[in-house]
Design an enzyme around this catalytic site. Structure first.
Site, PDB file in Angstrom:
ATOM      1  CE1 TYR A  81      -3.622  -2.591   0.408  1.00  0.00           C
ATOM      2  CE2 TYR A  81      -2.259  -3.441   2.206  1.00  0.00           C
ATOM      3  CZ  TYR A  81      -3.316  -3.600   1.323  1.00  0.00           C
ATOM      4  OH  TYR A  81      -4.053  -4.753   1.330  1.00  0.00           O
ATOM      5  CG  ASP A  82       1.786   3.147  -3.143  1.00  0.00           C
ATOM      6  OD1 ASP A  82       2.806   2.584  -2.704  1.00  0.00           O
ATOM      7  OD2 ASP A  82       1.313   2.928  -4.280  1.00  0.00           O
ATOM      8  CE1 TYR A  83      -2.258   8.731  -2.162  1.00  0.00           C
ATOM      9  CE2 TYR A  83      -1.871   6.722  -3.428  1.00  0.00           C
ATOM     10  CZ  TYR A  83      -1.861   8.106  -3.330  1.00  0.00           C
ATOM     11  OH  TYR A  83      -1.449   8.863  -4.388  1.00  0.00           O
TER      12      TYR A  83
ATOM     13  NE  ARG B 178       0.652   0.246  -4.750  1.00  0.00           N
ATOM     14  CZ  ARG B 178       1.625  -0.578  -4.365  1.00  0.00           C
ATOM     15  NH1 ARG B 178       1.471  -1.897  -4.467  1.00  0.00           N
ATOM     16  NH2 ARG B 178       2.735  -0.091  -3.843  1.00  0.00           N
TER      17      ARG B 178
ATOM     18  CE  LYS C 129      -1.419  12.854   0.757  1.00  0.00           C
ATOM     19  NZ  LYS C 129      -0.911  14.227   0.746  1.00  0.00           N
TER      20      LYS C 129
END
Lengths: 310, 310
Positions: free
Chosen positions: B18-20, B249, B52
């Protein structure tokens, strides 16, 4: 087919046919503080003919004693307590006669003095209601108010109705009692009118206040004591056994199809819609046959005026 | 099948996948004014890995600026305005970006300063809200208050949310705007949570206040801006185009199945339920498969602690 009352013969027939005349008040007898035309004379005429007159109202802010004062002030003399049924009285009777709540139990009130007085008359102590400590400025925000923190275990019922002194604190304490003991404290609504007409505006009605605590608690009221619910009709019938036996000897007079006329119809009475309040000639024409009144008239005073008195 | 996060490898996989990371606040980051264990370290870890982080809350009483102060005070430093989404901000964005209400229109607010501030930031004048003339003791009863008698024709939207300064007058004026112009003024709800947990009690939530004016006006809100409604998610995605393109993501972290986890699921994100708020191990086991989170953990801080930091 709804019959419009326009001549003397129809009035004579009505006087022959009914022994009980049940009146909604606002929009029928008065508009706010103004009595409607020929109403005093109509009530007088009915009483002289030996008819039983009964006044019903969903407004729970007043007790029956308060209403007697209002009748006097507005020019209708000689009305007695047993002729007036408000939703505050109906709620107190429900708690006492139907629920049979012992009088050592207390009642939490979200509402005004009408409810408190009727409950006190039947021997109950009330909490909430007009308690000034709940109305003080700033009280609305306080989540450590002693009444919110320390619930009274002897509360055996919650009565909710209209109050113009509503605030967040009162709603929150009411919610605590509705959630208490696994949601087992009985939840009584005086009435569920969504709005309250006042000076040509629609204000927030009892039903809308009750919706707030109902949604918050996930409960619906265990009893609704106002029109069109039959709790109040059953109370009236219990005190008038002849009406109980032969409801068709009763005529319910009101200005709202969905409360007053429904109230009469469901109680087995005939009904008369007057056009001095909410409804118009148009609503009479377009109402579903099963919800239509037996008669309609421009105003209640027509009964008097058409009988050769004008 | 929901996976419980109990070892380092699982955390590594989550950090890869995951990015968020979107967090509900109350019950996840903090409980009232107390930060939960290892939360500061977990946020720090995520930021160091270039993730983020976004914070979402249904509580409309605060603006984003107010929340930045709360993050600072509670010990989470360096959070910026674009990382915080409250239902007050989401409501203001909805009015501005989706409704495209011209800024010469005013907004009637039933709620607190969070809503007012976010609307002011976008150039709108507000009426109601924290106006002290509406909160004065006794104002609740007055049906000739100038704001009730004289509606402002330039009001182009009504925003309703939680306020502990609720009174009858505020509800009645809100009703007038909802009825105005044949019920055509848009009706925005910040969120519809029925209750508001505070100090171990359930108080009246925004949704219960909104029910009152909804029932009185015969209207349902035209938009609900809080979780699980996707208005807020769409606002987040609009400001984060990569999440828009690839929602998978993103990981939504929350403590309530019916708001937070729904919010993530409906937005196409994976979800992590933490047990520091409303839900228990039991609720994870009994939830319907279609509403189940991807993962659950005892607490958010486990992400940090399991990664060899304990």
């Amino acid at each position: 087919m709804t019959q419009k009352i326009i001549d003397k013969q129809q009035v004579s027939n009505i006087l022959d046919q009914y022994d009980y005349f049940i009146f909604d008040c606002d929009g029928v007898i008065w508009l706010g503080d103004h009595i409607l035309p020929s109403v005093v004379e109509t009530i007088d005429l009915l009483k002289k003919r030996g008819k039983k007159v009964i006044f019903v109202t969903n407004n729970s802010s007043k007790s029956r004693n308060d209403y007697l004062q209002k009748f006097n002030k507005i020019g209708i003399q000689g009305i007695t307590k047993d002729e007036v049924f408000g939703s505050s009285y109906a709620s107190a009777v429900y708690i006492n006669k139907i629920m049979k709540l012992p009088t050592d139990k207390k009642v939490w009130v979200l509402g005004e003095s009408g409810i408190e007085q009727e409950l006190h008359d039947l021997g109950y102590e009330t909490l909430g209601g007009t308690d000034p400590s709940l109305s003080a400025e700033g009280a609305g925000a306080s989540d450590d108010h002693p009444l919110l923190k320390n619930l009274d275990d002897s509360v055996g019922a919650v009565v909710t109705g209209l109050t113009s002194k509503l605030n967040y604190l009162k709603l929150c304490i009411t919610l605590q009692y509705l959630l208490k003991d696994n949601k087992s404290v009985p939840f009584i609504a005086t009435n569920i009118d969504s709005t309250f007409p006042s000076h040509g505006k629609l204000l927030i009605g009892a039903g809308s206040i009750i919706q707030a605590v109902s949604y918050a608690s996930g409960r619906t009221p265990d009893a609704i004591c106002g029109k069109p619910n039959q709790s109040m009709m059953n109370t009236i019938k219990a005190e008038n056994p002849d009406l109980q036996k032969t409801p068709s000897r009763g005529l319910m007079v009101g200005d709202r199809l969905n409360t007053d006329i429904q109230f009469g119809l469901q109680g087995g009475l005939d009904t008369l819609l007057v056009l001095t309040g909410i409804e118009t000639e148009n609503s009479v024409q377009s109402v579903d046959m099963t919800a239509a009144p037996t008669y309609y008239a421009d105003k209640l005073g027509d009964l008097y005026e058409l009988l050769d008195h004008n």
